[in-house]
Design a protein around this motif. Structure first.
Motif, PDB file in Angstrom:
ATOM      1  N   GLN A 116       0.837  -1.204   0.000  1.00 38.86           N
ATOM      2  CA  GLN A 116       0.000   0.000   0.000  1.00 38.86           C
ATOM      3  C   GLN A 116       0.876   1.260   0.000  1.00 38.86           C
ATOM      4  O   GLN A 116       0.609   2.215  -0.731  1.00 38.86           O
ATOM      5  CB  GLN A 116      -0.953   0.020   1.209  1.00 38.86           C
ATOM      6  N   LYS A 117       1.940   1.234   0.796  1.00 41.45           N
ATOM      7  CA  LYS A 117       2.859   2.383   0.843  1.00 41.45           C
ATOM      8  C   LYS A 117       3.528   2.584  -0.522  1.00 41.45           C
ATOM      9  O   LYS A 117       3.637   3.712  -1.006  1.00 41.45           O
ATOM     10  CB  LYS A 117       3.932   2.167   1.918  1.00 41.45           C
ATOM     11  N   LEU A 118       3.968   1.491  -1.121  1.00 44.15           N
ATOM     12  CA  LEU A 118       4.600   1.589  -2.448  1.00 44.15           C
ATOM     13  C   LEU A 118       3.613   2.140  -3.471  1.00 44.15           C
ATOM     14  O   LEU A 118       3.971   2.965  -4.311  1.00 44.15           O
ATOM     15  CB  LEU A 118       5.106   0.219  -2.906  1.00 44.15           C
ATOM     16  N   TRP A 119       2.378   1.656  -3.399  1.00 35.14           N
ATOM     17  CA  TRP A 119       1.367   2.082  -4.368  1.00 35.14           C
ATOM     18  C   TRP A 119       1.095   3.579  -4.244  1.00 35.14           C
ATOM     19  O   TRP A 119       0.989   4.280  -5.250  1.00 35.14           O
ATOM     20  CB  TRP A 119       0.078   1.277  -4.161  1.00 35.14           C
ATOM     21  N   ARG A 120       0.995   4.060  -3.014  1.00 32.33           N
ATOM     22  CA  ARG A 120       0.744   5.494  -2.814  1.00 32.33           C
ATOM     23  C   ARG A 120       1.901   6.340  -3.353  1.00 32.33           C
ATOM     24  O   ARG A 120       1.693   7.440  -3.849  1.00 32.33           O
ATOM     25  CB  ARG A 120       0.508   5.794  -1.333  1.00 32.33           C
ATOM     26  N   THR A 121       3.107   5.819  -3.269  1.00 33.79           N
ATOM     27  CA  THR A 121       4.284   6.571  -3.725  1.00 33.79           C
ATOM     28  C   THR A 121       4.533   6.426  -5.222  1.00 33.79           C
ATOM     29  O   THR A 121       4.799   7.409  -5.905  1.00 33.79           O
ATOM     30  CB  THR A 121       5.548   6.092  -2.958  1.00 33.79           C
ATOM     31  N   HIS A 122       4.423   5.190  -5.745  1.00 39.57           N
ATOM     32  CA  HIS A 122       4.843   4.934  -7.124  1.00 39.57           C
ATOM     33  C   HIS A 122       3.731   4.428  -8.044  1.00 39.57           C
ATOM     34  O   HIS A 122       3.909   4.418  -9.262  1.00 39.57           O
ATOM     35  CB  HIS A 122       5.988   3.905  -7.150  1.00 39.57           C
ATOM     36  N   GLY A 123       2.656   3.945  -7.473  1.00 38.73           N
ATOM     37  CA  GLY A 123       1.565   3.406  -8.291  1.00 38.73           C
ATOM     38  C   GLY A 123       2.045   2.258  -9.176  1.00 38.73           C
ATOM     39  O   GLY A 123       2.845   1.432  -8.747  1.00 38.73           O
ATOM     40  N   VAL A 124       1.576   2.231 -10.415  1.00 37.52           N
ATOM     41  CA  VAL A 124       1.922   1.133 -11.325  1.00 37.52           C
ATOM     42  C   VAL A 124       3.394   1.160 -11.724  1.00 37.52           C
ATOM     43  O   VAL A 124       3.897   0.189 -12.278  1.00 37.52           O
ATOM     44  CB  VAL A 124       1.038   1.126 -12.601  1.00 37.52           C
ATOM     45  N   ARG A 125       4.067   2.245 -11.457  1.00 37.43           N
ATOM     46  CA  ARG A 125       5.490   2.360 -11.817  1.00 37.43           C
ATOM     47  C   ARG A 125       6.422   1.821 -10.722  1.00 37.43           C
ATOM     48  O   ARG A 125       7.631   2.036 -10.772  1.00 37.43           O
ATOM     49  CB  ARG A 125       5.851   3.803 -12.139  1.00 37.43           C
ATOM     50  N   THR A 126       5.866   1.137  -9.762  1.00 41.81           N
ATOM     51  CA  THR A 126       6.683   0.548  -8.701  1.00 41.81           C
ATOM     52  C   THR A 126       7.668  -0.442  -9.304  1.00 41.81           C
ATOM     53  O   THR A 126       7.288  -1.307 -10.085  1.00 41.81           O
ATOM     54  CB  THR A 126       5.787  -0.157  -7.663  1.00 41.81           C
ATOM     55  N   ARG A 127       8.923  -0.282  -8.949  1.00 40.87           N
ATOM     56  CA  ARG A 127       9.962  -1.186  -9.469  1.00 40.87           C
ATOM     57  C   ARG A 127       9.827  -2.566  -8.830  1.00 40.87           C
ATOM     58  O   ARG A 127       9.451  -2.687  -7.669  1.00 40.87           O
ATOM     59  CB  ARG A 127      11.352  -0.618  -9.157  1.00 40.87           C
ATOM     60  N   LEU A 128      10.158  -3.578  -9.597  1.00 43.39           N
ATOM     61  CA  LEU A 128      10.098  -4.942  -9.084  1.00 43.39           C
ATOM     62  C   LEU A 128      11.044  -5.115  -7.897  1.00 43.39           C
ATOM     63  O   LEU A 128      10.724  -5.815  -6.932  1.00 43.39           O
ATOM     64  CB  LEU A 128      10.424  -5.945 -10.197  1.00 43.39           C
ATOM     65  N   GLU A 129      12.186  -4.477  -7.949  1.00 47.74           N
ATOM     66  CA  GLU A 129      13.136  -4.552  -6.844  1.00 47.74           C
ATOM     67  C   GLU A 129      12.495  -4.025  -5.556  1.00 47.74           C
ATOM     68  O   GLU A 129      12.718  -4.564  -4.470  1.00 47.74           O
ATOM     69  CB  GLU A 129      14.411  -3.761  -7.161  1.00 47.74           C
ATOM     70  N   ASP A 130      11.674  -2.960  -5.687  1.00 52.30           N
ATOM     71  CA  ASP A 130      10.997  -2.404  -4.515  1.00 52.30           C
ATOM     72  C   ASP A 130       9.925  -3.362  -3.990  1.00 52.30           C
ATOM     73  O   ASP A 130       9.719  -3.466  -2.780  1.00 52.30           O
ATOM     74  CB  ASP A 130      10.391  -1.038  -4.842  1.00 52.30           C
ATOM     75  N   LEU A 131       9.248  -4.053  -4.897  1.00 48.73           N
ATOM     76  CA  LEU A 131       8.277  -5.071  -4.466  1.00 48.73           C
ATOM     77  C   LEU A 131       8.983  -6.164  -3.667  1.00 48.73           C
ATOM     78  O   LEU A 131       8.496  -6.607  -2.625  1.00 48.73           O
ATOM     79  CB  LEU A 131       7.573  -5.703  -5.663  1.00 48.73           C
TER      80      LEU A 131
END
Length: 182
Positions: A100-115
């Protein structure tokens, strides 16, 4: 829809079998003589054949490894999307809260490494396994972007190594969707 890792693995094994059959067939002088003049195998000597087929098998392994990692990425991204769009009912997992935090910050552009880092934060005991899988991603970047820089710290990957690391990731993160099911 992304190609399932199982289908990619099946393709790889079938292709290796075909390469072995081609080598066997082209060693037969009658078949070799019947090869079309526009074939890359036309008038290839028996001494040249093993090297050419080895190069083909090496390139196949690279292509299949790239396809496997891309398929694993699709599974992880679909899961990420599912978890961030899930209705807010009951308690969420640590991974889902991190997503949820990643989504709020990066949305669909979240890097796989961050996931993967979000998964690692939710499962501290999986630090090495997640790190090993991130090494596969570095190799994938090298492969997908033209192989033009030196491989430092991520050389020697093949479909078997990619499969092994995906299995280890799957085992270390029990709530992860299945990556390797063969």
């Amino acid at each position: 829809m992304a190609t399932a890792p199982r289908d990619i693995w099946l393709y790889y094994n079938r292709s290796l079998e075909v390469l072995a059959l081609v080598e066997s067939a082209l060693r037969d002088p009658d078949i070799a003589a019947a090869v079309s003049s526009d074939s890359p195998f036309y008038k290839m000597t028996p001494q040249q054949l093993p090297d050419v087929l080895k190069q083909m098998a090496t390139e196949l392994a690279l292509e299949v490894s790239l396809a496997l990692v891309a398929s694993f990425e699709a599974i992880l991204r679909i899961d990420f999307d599912r978890q961030v769009r899930a209705p807010a009912t009951g308690s969420k997992s640590v991974a889902a809260a991190n997503f949820q935090k990643l989504w709020r910050t990066h949305g669909v552009r979240t890097r796989l490494e961050d996931l993967l880092d979000a998964w690692r934060a939710a499962h501290p005991g999986a630090t090495k396994v997640v790190g090993d899988f991130k090494g596969v991603l570095k190799w994938r970047h090298w492969l997908a972007h033209g192989r033009y820089w030196p491989q430092k710290g991520f050389a020697g990957f093949d479909p078997y190594t990619v499969e092994k690391r995906a299995k280890a990731l799957q085992k270390a993160l029990p709530s992860l969707p299945p990556l390797v099911d063969w």
